[in-house]
Enzyme design. Structure first.
Site, PDB file in Angstrom:
ATOM      1  N   SER A 148       4.497  -1.355   4.359  1.00  0.00           N
ATOM      2  CA  SER A 148       4.627  -2.725   4.859  1.00  0.00           C
ATOM      3  C   SER A 148       4.806  -3.704   3.706  1.00  0.00           C
ATOM      4  O   SER A 148       4.070  -3.656   2.715  1.00  0.00           O
ATOM      5  CB  SER A 148       3.394  -3.117   5.667  1.00  0.00           C
ATOM      6  OG  SER A 148       3.234  -2.279   6.791  1.00  0.00           O
ATOM      7  N   GLN A 162       0.840  -1.201   0.000  1.00  0.00           N
ATOM      8  CA  GLN A 162       0.000   0.000   0.000  1.00  0.00           C
ATOM      9  C   GLN A 162       0.873   1.249   0.000  1.00  0.00           C
ATOM     10  O   GLN A 162       1.632   1.468   0.948  1.00  0.00           O
ATOM     11  CB  GLN A 162      -0.899  -0.018   1.239  1.00  0.00           C
ATOM     12  CG  GLN A 162      -1.853   1.146   1.360  1.00  0.00           C
ATOM     13  CD  GLN A 162      -2.683   1.040   2.635  1.00  0.00           C
ATOM     14  OE1 GLN A 162      -2.144   0.814   3.719  1.00  0.00           O
ATOM     15  NE2 GLN A 162      -3.984   1.173   2.527  1.00  0.00           N
ATOM     16  N   GLY A 163       0.780   2.067  -1.040  1.00  0.00           N
ATOM     17  CA  GLY A 163       1.569   3.290  -1.139  1.00  0.00           C
ATOM     18  C   GLY A 163       0.762   4.514  -0.761  1.00  0.00           C
ATOM     19  O   GLY A 163       0.325   5.263  -1.648  1.00  0.00           O
ATOM     20  N   TYR A 164       0.572   4.721   0.528  1.00  0.00           N
ATOM     21  CA  TYR A 164      -0.189   5.867   1.022  1.00  0.00           C
ATOM     22  C   TYR A 164       0.724   6.901   1.684  1.00  0.00           C
ATOM     23  O   TYR A 164       0.941   7.987   1.164  1.00  0.00           O
ATOM     24  CB  TYR A 164      -1.243   5.409   2.030  1.00  0.00           C
ATOM     25  CG  TYR A 164      -2.544   4.907   1.454  1.00  0.00           C
ATOM     26  CD1 TYR A 164      -2.646   4.480   0.129  1.00  0.00           C
ATOM     27  CD2 TYR A 164      -3.688   4.822   2.248  1.00  0.00           C
ATOM     28  CE1 TYR A 164      -3.837   4.007  -0.385  1.00  0.00           C
ATOM     29  CE2 TYR A 164      -4.887   4.350   1.731  1.00  0.00           C
ATOM     30  CZ  TYR A 164      -4.961   3.947   0.422  1.00  0.00           C
ATOM     31  OH  TYR A 164      -6.149   3.473  -0.080  1.00  0.00           O
ATOM     32  N   SER A 165       1.279   6.554   2.856  1.00  0.00           N
ATOM     33  CA  SER A 165       2.017   7.522   3.667  1.00  0.00           C
ATOM     34  C   SER A 165       3.277   8.024   2.980  1.00  0.00           C
ATOM     35  O   SER A 165       3.927   7.303   2.221  1.00  0.00           O
ATOM     36  CB  SER A 165       2.394   6.894   5.018  1.00  0.00           C
ATOM     37  OG  SER A 165       1.249   6.585   5.775  1.00  0.00           O
ATOM     38  N   GLU A 225     -10.179  -2.052   5.081  1.00  0.00           N
ATOM     39  CA  GLU A 225      -9.080  -2.429   5.975  1.00  0.00           C
ATOM     40  C   GLU A 225      -9.589  -2.682   7.386  1.00  0.00           C
ATOM     41  O   GLU A 225      -9.028  -3.499   8.114  1.00  0.00           O
ATOM     42  CB  GLU A 225      -8.018  -1.319   5.989  1.00  0.00           C
ATOM     43  CG  GLU A 225      -6.795  -1.654   6.818  1.00  0.00           C
ATOM     44  CD  GLU A 225      -5.730  -0.573   6.744  1.00  0.00           C
ATOM     45  OE1 GLU A 225      -4.557  -0.889   6.970  1.00  0.00           O
ATOM     46  OE2 GLU A 225      -6.072   0.583   6.452  1.00  0.00           O
ATOM     47  N   SER A 261      -3.573   7.599  12.557  1.00  0.00           N
ATOM     48  CA  SER A 261      -3.218   7.901  13.943  1.00  0.00           C
ATOM     49  C   SER A 261      -4.445   8.286  14.766  1.00  0.00           C
ATOM     50  O   SER A 261      -5.485   8.674  14.233  1.00  0.00           O
ATOM     51  CB  SER A 261      -2.197   9.044  13.980  1.00  0.00           C
ATOM     52  OG  SER A 261      -2.813  10.258  13.585  1.00  0.00           O
ATOM     53  N   ASN A 262      -4.296   8.187  16.093  1.00  0.00           N
ATOM     54  CA  ASN A 262      -5.393   8.566  16.983  1.00  0.00           C
ATOM     55  C   ASN A 262      -5.861   9.996  16.722  1.00  0.00           C
ATOM     56  O   ASN A 262      -7.074  10.283  16.734  1.00  0.00           O
ATOM     57  CB  ASN A 262      -4.937   8.441  18.441  1.00  0.00           C
ATOM     58  CG  ASN A 262      -5.049   7.018  18.966  1.00  0.00           C
ATOM     59  OD1 ASN A 262      -5.280   6.081  18.195  1.00  0.00           O
ATOM     60  ND2 ASN A 262      -4.873   6.858  20.262  1.00  0.00           N
ATOM     61  N   GLU A 263      -4.904  10.887  16.495  1.00  0.00           N
ATOM     62  CA  GLU A 263      -5.266  12.293  16.310  1.00  0.00           C
ATOM     63  C   GLU A 263      -6.149  12.482  15.074  1.00  0.00           C
ATOM     64  O   GLU A 263      -7.152  13.222  15.108  1.00  0.00           O
ATOM     65  CB  GLU A 263      -3.996  13.141  16.182  1.00  0.00           C
ATOM     66  CG  GLU A 263      -3.185  13.267  17.460  1.00  0.00           C
ATOM     67  CD  GLU A 263      -2.396  12.004  17.797  1.00  0.00           C
ATOM     68  OE1 GLU A 263      -1.921  11.900  18.942  1.00  0.00           O
ATOM     69  OE2 GLU A 263      -2.266  11.130  16.918  1.00  0.00           O
TER      70      GLU A 263
END
Length: 393
Positions: free
Chosen positions: A169, A134-137, A252, A372-374
């Site tokens: 990953s 997966q190429g996201y971040s 996901e 993330s949580n934020e």
């Protein structure tokens, strides 16, 4: 209605027996040695052997079970998919190597892909002959996916991709990557993004492993330098990448999370057993934390079931974000509890990490990866509660 429910319950029970018996008959010999291997933070374990196991699953029809039968799936109901993942986890079967294809890209193509894309890619996912990442971040766009700067421009019959992805990953094992890239120069935030399918085995792709606190390197940096992919390998419309990417994130957080929670229960049982053996359970504070962890696990499962039922019927009121907050915070807390139970000896690695130390270190990432949580709290605040959007530069 009663007869229909009874019939459904009987079919579900037959389904559970079928997968339970198949696992008992097949997790033997060389495969028996793979039990429990390959979970989060341990993807480096016996990769080739787990690949062989995943292909064995595929040959028996136990991959992509929720897909329509015309694409090789079993057309399993939501309840049956939950049953599969829970039975699989209870058997302590090895983690498969096809998560990104089976659970993320496959459902995305079924929902948004063209017929040609489905015919080209679904068989390779189903049979585990092509692996995905997966190429996201990106370095400047972690959980804030709308800030991606990786670009793609159309050149003749293909896209030319330039940029960097991070925390990718299993990129070093993948044949393909689904990439969110900016295809409209000068666009900002959610606009001008496209969802591209990019081959990894080409000169324009460089992969560098990122070594983690656990000493392993499941995550990678991926550099695209004039990498190419075909013009028709855009999922959805050009410029509609944000919507497609959000669809993937919904998948996901689907039924596989129920199997994940069975694994959580096994970890909690191990920690509770350790506390009884080393006397830590005699401490009222630790005993209380163990009890609260058990209650939290039940709450998590109930909420996950509710979330999936809403998503299946077309609703999404922020439940996936709440669910992510629940399991991420709970699992991080479990890692901290594991170290409390171990005591002072947990501060030393001699020389390899123990299971408790590895759990503690890797669960620090739970509240970051996958959103993330934020960011999850911002989604709930803005999209569910209707609060003003966070001020961005």
């Amino acid at each position: 209605m009663g007869e229909s429910q009874d019939r459904s319950s009987a079919e579900d029970e037959q389904f559970a027996v079928a997968i339970r018996e198949w696992l008992a008959e097949n997790l033997v010999g060389e495969f028996a040695q793979l039990r429990g291997l390959g979970g989060p933070g341990r993807e480096h374990e016996a990769h080739d052997e787990r690949l062989a196991w995943t292909r064995h699953l595929a040959a028996a029809g136990w991959t992509c079970i929720g897909w329509p039968k015309e694409y090789g799936g079993r057309d399993a109901s939501l309840r049956q998919q939950v049953i599969f993942h829970e039975e699989y986890a209870r058997a302590n079967a090895p983690h498969t190597v096809s998560h990104f294809g089976d659970n993320l890209l496959g459902p995305t193509l079924l929902a948004f892909g063209t017929d040609a894309q489905k015919q080209r890619f679904l068989p390779g996912i189903k049979n585990v002959t092509e692996l995905w990442c997966q190429g996201y971040s990106e370095p400047g766009a972690g959980s804030d996916l709308a800030a991606v700067s990786t670009s793609a421009r159309l050149d003749g019959d293909g896209w030319v991709v330039n940029g960097q992805k991070v925390w990718t990953s299993q990129a070093h094992e993948a044949d393909w990557c689904f990439v969110v890239a900016r295809t409209e120069p000068g666009s900002a935030r959610h606009k001008g993004l496209s969802y591209l399918l990019v081959p990894m085995n080409q000169p324009g792709v460089t992969i560098r492993p990122i070594v983690q606190l656990t000493g392993t390197a499941e995550f990678n940096e991926v550099f695209f330098d004039d990498a190419r992919t075909d013009a028709d390998l855009v999922v959805g419309e050009v410029g509609d990448g944000w919507r497609i990417a959000m669809g993937t994130l919904t998948f996901e957080r689907g039924v596989s999370t129920l199997g994940q929670q069975v694994g959580f229960a096994r970890e909690l049982e191990h920690i509770a057993d350790l506390a009884r053996r080393n006397g830590a359970a005699d401490d009222p504070l630790i005993a209380d934390k163990l009890t609260r962890a058990a209650i939290g696990l039940r709450v998590m499962r109930a909420y996950a079931m509710r979330t999936m039922e809403k998503v299946e019927t077309g609703g999404n009121g922020g439940e996936p974000s709440v669910s992510k907050l629940l399991w991420a915070n709970w699992h991080r807390g479990l890692g901290e509890l594991a170290m409390e139970v171990v005591g002072a000896s947990g501060l030393l690695a001699d020389p390899d990490l123990t299971d408790e130390q590895r759990l503690y270190l890797f669960t620090r990432a739970d509240t970051i990866y996958g959103g993330s949580n934020e960011v999850q709290r911002n989604i709930i605040a803005e999209r569910v509660l209707g609060l003003p959007r966070e001020v961005r530069p």
